[in-house]
Write a protein that holds these residues in place. Structure first.
Motif, PDB file in Angstrom:
ATOM      1  N   VAL A 127     -13.019   5.171  -5.589  1.00  0.00           N
ATOM      2  CA  VAL A 127     -12.111   3.848  -5.323  1.00  0.00           C
ATOM      3  C   VAL A 127     -11.148   3.831  -6.323  1.00  0.00           C
ATOM      4  O   VAL A 127     -11.332   4.100  -7.559  1.00  0.00           O
ATOM      5  CB  VAL A 127     -13.279   2.641  -5.454  1.00  0.00           C
ATOM      6  N   ALA A 128     -10.016   3.436  -5.896  1.00  0.00           N
ATOM      7  CA  ALA A 128      -8.862   3.435  -6.573  1.00  0.00           C
ATOM      8  C   ALA A 128      -8.142   2.025  -6.826  1.00  0.00           C
ATOM      9  O   ALA A 128      -8.583   1.141  -5.862  1.00  0.00           O
ATOM     10  CB  ALA A 128      -7.469   4.417  -6.099  1.00  0.00           C
ATOM     11  N   GLU A 129      -6.953   1.831  -7.703  1.00  0.00           N
ATOM     12  CA  GLU A 129      -6.504   0.588  -7.738  1.00  0.00           C
ATOM     13  C   GLU A 129      -5.696   0.256  -6.368  1.00  0.00           C
ATOM     14  O   GLU A 129      -5.134   1.322  -5.651  1.00  0.00           O
ATOM     15  CB  GLU A 129      -5.566   0.532  -8.876  1.00  0.00           C
ATOM     16  N   PRO A 130      -5.546  -1.158  -5.962  1.00  0.00           N
ATOM     17  CA  PRO A 130      -4.660  -1.220  -4.770  1.00  0.00           C
ATOM     18  C   PRO A 130      -3.450  -0.559  -5.061  1.00  0.00           C
ATOM     19  O   PRO A 130      -2.573  -0.872  -5.937  1.00  0.00           O
ATOM     20  CB  PRO A 130      -4.568  -3.002  -4.868  1.00  0.00           C
ATOM     21  N   GLY A 131      -3.115  -0.120  -3.708  1.00  0.00           N
ATOM     22  CA  GLY A 131      -1.722   0.607  -3.849  1.00  0.00           C
ATOM     23  C   GLY A 131      -1.823   2.168  -3.881  1.00  0.00           C
ATOM     24  O   GLY A 131      -0.895   3.004  -3.458  1.00  0.00           O
ATOM     25  N   ALA A 132      -2.820   2.480  -4.892  1.00  0.00           N
ATOM     26  CA  ALA A 132      -2.881   4.047  -5.421  1.00  0.00           C
ATOM     27  C   ALA A 132      -3.288   4.846  -4.247  1.00  0.00           C
ATOM     28  O   ALA A 132      -2.561   6.022  -3.905  1.00  0.00           O
ATOM     29  CB  ALA A 132      -3.853   4.194  -6.459  1.00  0.00           C
ATOM     30  N   THR A 133      -4.107   4.400  -3.211  1.00  0.00           N
ATOM     31  CA  THR A 133      -4.463   5.428  -2.277  1.00  0.00           C
ATOM     32  C   THR A 133      -3.403   5.232  -1.266  1.00  0.00           C
ATOM     33  O   THR A 133      -3.216   6.420  -0.578  1.00  0.00           O
ATOM     34  CB  THR A 133      -5.718   4.903  -1.491  1.00  0.00           C
ATOM     35  N   GLY A 134      -2.747   4.113  -0.965  1.00  0.00           N
ATOM     36  CA  GLY A 134      -1.803   3.954   0.084  1.00  0.00           C
ATOM     37  C   GLY A 134      -0.461   4.898  -0.262  1.00  0.00           C
ATOM     38  O   GLY A 134       0.019   5.420   0.639  1.00  0.00           O
TER      39      GLY A 134
END
Length: 415
Positions: A127-134
């Motif tokens: 699970v990553a911070e919002p925006g990091a995976t995108g």
């Protein structure tokens, strides 16, 4: 009344010098606005690199394939302005609609929104911070453009527009046919050279991991960047400062001439990348390599060697493009097509690339001019400089002026 050939407004080398200065100022101002971390938007490096890369690829479609249709008869500067606006609209459509919402339906790593949703739902391994995976979807788009920088123009440069030409097709059918053929090759290369990297990031049975780990010493996609970027440079130097040499010596019919030229360019590109890997430790501080190995192991050092090879290639872009388009392939003697001119310009491009490299890293241009906060210490400049982003942005004003503005106002028509 027939329009005469273009000639430099102020003669040479003054026209070339003025053009280079103007393009550099435009690039620096727009960089500060959109990319510089100290500026108002601060998109460095993502999503800035994704948008600038797609701008160039779409511009190539507009100019090289469609012949500026349907705006080719507009006067300047109106034509350039209109084509720029159209370019930005198409870039948004290709990224946000075609990749994120259409292709991303089946291949989630191509969808910013899909990856973000999977991350929020806890469906990803980490699970990553919002925006990091995108951001990984943005990387996937950049990788498509990287492949496309070779696979689209190769049909014009090496194949002479085969198999679409010769034909009696008119625009836009002719250009769309060329784009269709080139897209087929692009998707094939993407599946072989890029998709496996996302099999590494998102393990599972659907995507295999990279097959090149034993070849390049790393499973990272930067192995592809390291030699593919040199293939792009070889391809584009051909119609520019090389004036179609040495491929003009190949007399085979198409498609054999194109296939042989591609094979030679790939072999040469890989050879140059290997040479760069051997030479890089001669000037990059040993501390840089120690930091990389301590952080992620020996494979991280190998990854750095490959991506830095690509960065070295990037420093040739402005030299060979400005030399051809705005210095008119100047060389000693009266015949720019001579082999003497070929070797003179090749040596000159390498020299100027080395100077620009020194300015960027040792002169710390990436820090004081571009705002790259990673570059405060010498040992950190090479592994985090991301000079490719700047070098591709630097050529956009040049390409736009040559493609869309037809060199206005730096060149005028003879009467």
């Amino acid at each position: 009344m027939a329009v005469g050939a273009l000639k430099p407004r102020w003669g040479q080398p003054l026209t070339g010098i003025i053009s280079l200065l103007v393009f550099s100022v435009i690039a620096l101002i727009t960089w500060y606005i959109f990319s510089d971390p100290r500026g108002p938007i601060g998109w460095f490096p993502y999503p800035f690199v994704m948008y600038l890369a797609m701008m160039i690829l779409v511009g190539l479609w507009q100019h090289m394939f469609l012949g500026d249709w349907p705006f080719q008869n507009l006067g300047q500067p109106l034509r350039g302005i209109v084509e720029t606006v159209v370019n930005l609209v198409i870039v948004w459509f290709v990224i946000d609609i075609l990749f994120y919402r259409v292709l991303g339906i089946g291949f989630n790593f191509l969808s910013y929104y899909g990856l973000e949703a999977a991350n929020l739902a806890g469906k990803l391994p980490k699970v990553a911070e919002p925006g990091a995976t995108g951001k990984l979807a943005q990387v996937a788009v950049v990788c498509f453009v990287l492949i496309g920088f070779y696979t689209y123009p190769v049909f014009t440069i090496f194949f002479g527009k085969w198999p679409v030409a010769p034909s009696d097709l008119k625009q836009p059918n002719k250009g769309l046919a060329e784009i269709g053929v080139a897209t087929t090759l692009t998707l094939f290369c993407y599946a072989v050279l890029i998709a496996p990297f996302f099999g590494l990031l998102f393990p599972g049975a659907a995507l295999n991991p990279p097959w090149w780990g034993g070849v390049g010493g790393t499973q990272h996609v930067h192995w592809v960047f390291g030699w593919w970027e040199w293939a792009i440079v070889i391809l584009f130097m051909t119609p520019n400062v090389w004036r179609m040499k040495p491929w003009s010596a190949i007399t085979l019919p198409q498609p054999w001439k194109g296939l042989v030229s591609m094979l030679i360019s790939f072999v040469a590109a890989y050879g140059i990348a290997l040479l760069c890997r051997e030479l890089i430790p001669l000037w990059v501080p040993a501390e840089t390599l120690h930091h990389l190995e301590a952080a992620k192991g020996a494979s991280e050092v190998q990854r750095f060697f490959w991506i830095h090879s690509a960065e070295i290639a990037g420093f040739t872009l402005i030299p060979f493009l400005i030399w051809h388009h705005y210095f008119d392939d100047m060389a000693p003697g009266n015949n720019p097509d001579s082999w003497g001119g070929f070797f003179f310009r090749t040596a000159g491009v390498c020299l100027f690339a080395a100077v620009l490299y020194w300015i960027f890293y040792y002169g710390n241009f990436g820090h004081w001019a571009l705002g790259n906060h990673h570059m405060t210490e010498l040992a950190e400049r090479f592994s985090h400089g991301e000079s490719l982003v700047w070098n591709f942005w630097w050529i956009i004003p040049l390409l736009w002026n040559e493609w869309f503005f037809h060199k206005w106002p730096f060149y005028v028509h003879e009467h």
